[in-house]
Design a protein around this motif. Sequence first.
Motif, PDB file in Angstrom:
ATOM      1  N   ASP A 255       0.877  -1.176   0.000  1.00  0.00           N
ATOM      2  CA  ASP A 255       0.000   0.000   0.000  1.00  0.00           C
ATOM      3  C   ASP A 255       0.913   1.224   0.000  1.00  0.00           C
ATOM      4  O   ASP A 255       1.561   1.529   1.004  1.00  0.00           O
ATOM      5  CB  ASP A 255      -0.879  -0.024   1.252  1.00  0.00           C
ATOM      6  CG  ASP A 255      -1.918   1.080   1.283  1.00  0.00           C
ATOM      7  OD1 ASP A 255      -1.731   2.101   0.594  1.00  0.00           O
ATOM      8  OD2 ASP A 255      -2.912   0.935   2.026  1.00  0.00           O
ATOM      9  N   ARG A 274      -6.462  -0.734 -12.436  1.00  0.00           N
ATOM     10  CA  ARG A 274      -7.774  -1.087 -11.867  1.00  0.00           C
ATOM     11  C   ARG A 274      -8.286  -2.401 -12.450  1.00  0.00           C
ATOM     12  O   ARG A 274      -8.883  -3.216 -11.749  1.00  0.00           O
ATOM     13  CB  ARG A 274      -8.750   0.061 -12.121  1.00  0.00           C
ATOM     14  CG  ARG A 274     -10.078  -0.077 -11.422  1.00  0.00           C
ATOM     15  CD  ARG A 274     -10.809   1.241 -11.421  1.00  0.00           C
ATOM     16  NE  ARG A 274     -10.443   2.089 -10.282  1.00  0.00           N
ATOM     17  CZ  ARG A 274     -10.606   3.418 -10.240  1.00  0.00           C
ATOM     18  NH1 ARG A 274     -11.105   4.038 -11.286  1.00  0.00           N
ATOM     19  NH2 ARG A 274     -10.261   4.094  -9.171  1.00  0.00           N
ATOM     20  N   GLY A 277      -6.984  -5.323 -10.798  1.00  0.00           N
ATOM     21  CA  GLY A 277      -7.572  -5.523  -9.478  1.00  0.00           C
ATOM     22  C   GLY A 277      -6.988  -4.634  -8.414  1.00  0.00           C
ATOM     23  O   GLY A 277      -7.375  -4.725  -7.239  1.00  0.00           O
ATOM     24  N   GLY A 278      -6.058  -3.765  -8.801  1.00  0.00           N
ATOM     25  CA  GLY A 278      -5.472  -2.849  -7.837  1.00  0.00           C
ATOM     26  C   GLY A 278      -6.465  -1.788  -7.393  1.00  0.00           C
ATOM     27  O   GLY A 278      -7.399  -1.447  -8.128  1.00  0.00           O
ATOM     28  N   GLU A 279      -6.262  -1.266  -6.197  1.00  0.00           N
ATOM     29  CA  GLU A 279      -7.130  -0.214  -5.665  1.00  0.00           C
ATOM     30  C   GLU A 279      -6.434   1.135  -5.775  1.00  0.00           C
ATOM     31  O   GLU A 279      -5.233   1.248  -5.523  1.00  0.00           O
ATOM     32  CB  GLU A 279      -7.491  -0.520  -4.212  1.00  0.00           C
ATOM     33  CG  GLU A 279      -8.368  -1.760  -4.075  1.00  0.00           C
ATOM     34  CD  GLU A 279      -8.804  -2.022  -2.651  1.00  0.00           C
ATOM     35  OE1 GLU A 279      -8.269  -1.373  -1.725  1.00  0.00           O
ATOM     36  OE2 GLU A 279      -9.677  -2.902  -2.455  1.00  0.00           O
ATOM     37  N   LEU A 280      -7.222   2.146  -6.138  1.00  0.00           N
ATOM     38  CA  LEU A 280      -6.716   3.503  -6.360  1.00  0.00           C
ATOM     39  C   LEU A 280      -7.444   4.490  -5.467  1.00  0.00           C
ATOM     40  O   LEU A 280      -8.652   4.382  -5.264  1.00  0.00           O
ATOM     41  CB  LEU A 280      -6.935   3.945  -7.811  1.00  0.00           C
ATOM     42  CG  LEU A 280      -6.228   3.194  -8.932  1.00  0.00           C
ATOM     43  CD1 LEU A 280      -6.790   3.645 -10.271  1.00  0.00           C
ATOM     44  CD2 LEU A 280      -4.734   3.460  -8.864  1.00  0.00           C
ATOM     45  N   ASP A 281      -6.685   5.468  -4.983  1.00  0.00           N
ATOM     46  CA  ASP A 281      -7.286   6.621  -4.308  1.00  0.00           C
ATOM     47  C   ASP A 281      -6.603   7.850  -4.877  1.00  0.00           C
ATOM     48  O   ASP A 281      -5.463   8.165  -4.519  1.00  0.00           O
ATOM     49  CB  ASP A 281      -7.086   6.523  -2.796  1.00  0.00           C
ATOM     50  CG  ASP A 281      -7.750   7.680  -2.037  1.00  0.00           C
ATOM     51  OD1 ASP A 281      -8.453   8.481  -2.685  1.00  0.00           O
ATOM     52  OD2 ASP A 281      -7.541   7.787  -0.814  1.00  0.00           O
ATOM     53  N   ARG A 288      -2.786   7.068  -4.249  1.00  0.00           N
ATOM     54  CA  ARG A 288      -2.488   5.929  -3.384  1.00  0.00           C
ATOM     55  C   ARG A 288      -2.777   4.646  -4.149  1.00  0.00           C
ATOM     56  O   ARG A 288      -3.873   4.460  -4.688  1.00  0.00           O
ATOM     57  CB  ARG A 288      -3.326   5.995  -2.118  1.00  0.00           C
ATOM     58  CG  ARG A 288      -3.089   4.851  -1.140  1.00  0.00           C
ATOM     59  CD  ARG A 288      -3.977   5.006   0.080  1.00  0.00           C
ATOM     60  NE  ARG A 288      -3.882   3.854   0.981  1.00  0.00           N
ATOM     61  CZ  ARG A 288      -4.622   3.723   2.085  1.00  0.00           C
ATOM     62  NH1 ARG A 288      -5.503   4.664   2.426  1.00  0.00           N
ATOM     63  NH2 ARG A 288      -4.477   2.653   2.848  1.00  0.00           N
ATOM     64  N   PHE A 289      -1.785   3.770  -4.214  1.00  0.00           N
ATOM     65  CA  PHE A 289      -1.895   2.497  -4.922  1.00  0.00           C
ATOM     66  C   PHE A 289      -1.818   1.369  -3.902  1.00  0.00           C
ATOM     67  O   PHE A 289      -0.885   1.321  -3.092  1.00  0.00           O
ATOM     68  CB  PHE A 289      -0.748   2.332  -5.922  1.00  0.00           C
ATOM     69  CG  PHE A 289      -0.689   3.399  -6.983  1.00  0.00           C
ATOM     70  CD1 PHE A 289      -1.419   3.282  -8.152  1.00  0.00           C
ATOM     71  CD2 PHE A 289       0.118   4.518  -6.811  1.00  0.00           C
ATOM     72  CE1 PHE A 289      -1.346   4.253  -9.144  1.00  0.00           C
ATOM     73  CE2 PHE A 289       0.199   5.501  -7.792  1.00  0.00           C
ATOM     74  CZ  PHE A 289      -0.537   5.369  -8.964  1.00  0.00           C
ATOM     75  N   SER A 290      -2.764   0.416  -3.967  1.00  0.00           N
ATOM     76  CA  SER A 290      -2.734  -0.670  -2.996  1.00  0.00           C
ATOM     77  C   SER A 290      -3.239  -1.972  -3.585  1.00  0.00           C
ATOM     78  O   SER A 290      -3.987  -1.994  -4.570  1.00  0.00           O
ATOM     79  CB  SER A 290      -3.550  -0.308  -1.747  1.00  0.00           C
ATOM     80  OG  SER A 290      -4.896  -0.021  -2.086  1.00  0.00           O
ATOM     81  N   HIS A 291      -2.786  -3.065  -2.984  1.00  0.00           N
ATOM     82  CA  HIS A 291      -3.252  -4.400  -3.338  1.00  0.00           C
ATOM     83  C   HIS A 291      -4.601  -4.639  -2.658  1.00  0.00           C
ATOM     84  O   HIS A 291      -4.777  -4.263  -1.500  1.00  0.00           O
ATOM     85  CB  HIS A 291      -2.225  -5.440  -2.871  1.00  0.00           C
ATOM     86  CG  HIS A 291      -2.469  -6.816  -3.373  1.00  0.00           C
ATOM     87  ND1 HIS A 291      -3.468  -7.627  -2.863  1.00  0.00           N
ATOM     88  CD2 HIS A 291      -1.858  -7.543  -4.339  1.00  0.00           C
ATOM     89  CE1 HIS A 291      -3.449  -8.791  -3.495  1.00  0.00           C
ATOM     90  NE2 HIS A 291      -2.478  -8.769  -4.402  1.00  0.00           N
ATOM     91  N   PRO A 292      -5.559  -5.283  -3.344  1.00  0.00           N
ATOM     92  CA  PRO A 292      -6.905  -5.424  -2.772  1.00  0.00           C
ATOM     93  C   PRO A 292      -6.995  -6.461  -1.651  1.00  0.00           C
ATOM     94  O   PRO A 292      -7.990  -6.485  -0.923  1.00  0.00           O
ATOM     95  CB  PRO A 292      -7.741  -5.862  -3.973  1.00  0.00           C
ATOM     96  CG  PRO A 292      -6.770  -6.596  -4.848  1.00  0.00           C
ATOM     97  CD  PRO A 292      -5.471  -5.843  -4.698  1.00  0.00           C
TER      98      PRO A 292
END
Length: 439
Positions: A255, A274, A277-281, A288-292
């Motif tokens: 994250d 996306r 499957g990555g999460e974005l903010d 912000r890049f994070s693993h789901p």
Amino acid sequence: MNDVLTVHGGTPLVGSLAVRGAKNFVSKAMVAALLGEGPSVLRNVPQIRDVTVVTGLLELHGVQVEDVQGPESELRLDPANVDHAHVADIDAHAGSSRIPILFCGPLLHRLGEAFIPDLGGCRIGDRPINYHLDVLRQFGAVVDKMPNGISLKAPNGLQGTKLELPYPSVGSTEQVLLTAVRAEGVTELRNAAIEPEIMDLIAVLQKMGAIISVDTDRTIRIEGVDRLSGFTHTALPDRIEAASWACAALATKGDIMVHGARQTEMMTFLNVFRKVGGELDIRDEGIRFSHPGGALNSLVLETDVHPGFMTDWQQPLVVALTQASGLSIVHETVYENRFGFTAALRDMGAQIQLYRECLGGRACRFGARNFQHSAVISGPAKLHGADITVPDLRGGFSHLIAALAAEGTSRVRGIGLIDRGYEHFQTKLESLGANYERG
């Protein structure tokens, strides 16, 4: 031993970092300062080796460069005393950098002649300087090949011309822009590159007094002017570095908040991130890049010139795709040999097969030329530590991501090459909780 990192993988990268100005823009803006009759100020400059190399080359040619440390990371460049540089000095300082070829247009305008040594660069495919030399000849430059490099002269000055690139090459487009702005008459460039870094260079040249228009069909027209002034400009953020850290977050189940990352130049990458499957903010101050936390998705992808999926995003993404469920297909259409880095990934346990055919998309210019330019990645793969030697800048950072994602210990050699384009990457790794030591 200082060029080796011993990486203990398997720990998610979590934390925040900042990216500054784009490597692929900043060095070209520094060269543009040669064209001005007054000093220039460039802000948001990263502390990377490419900037050091260009600074030295400018100083060899009499440009005064002042590095102002501070929150704006500013360079002040004064070209008032531009002069000839000794051939041996240029050769010694340039090393493997390909930047000297872009000095030619500005130096031909300022001094009437220029010299470039034998050029190096990352070994990721055919990056001939023939495009550049052909462009300069069409402007009226006389090119002589010598044992230690290439000499160029402009006995009658440089004249505007009509050109069409066989491929929308970024480097050739930069060469045309830096040469045409002070050439006599109008220059028309068809099939030009229109990457964000190119548009930022055009913005710099316009601030200096250039007259440049960009049509929707990739045609750029430049009306030559007699003189240019200096500029003050803040570099656009490095979308390649931002995407590299994003892929590191995916591959290590981490994250990472990347301050300075900007949505506008990264939309194509963000869509793919996306889909995997990555999460974005996406925030005003960065992304912000994070693993789901669950499984990643396989996909079919091909690289392309802007606004397509950038070739420099491909290598770190391939590392992340080794952790996706199912078969992913990546078709590389920009550099024919950019999958050379996957051999080390296979040694680490990745399931990657390379093909000469154009898989997963349209036929490209490499399809009938015997290049392994398509990759099929089967995942998720359990990566394990290995001894790795960095092959090139982007491939090297991708190897580093793989080492961080793998179980066990890896020794990554040649990490000095990563300093070319990733500012203080070891400090950033520490801030993200990476477990490694130098040597």
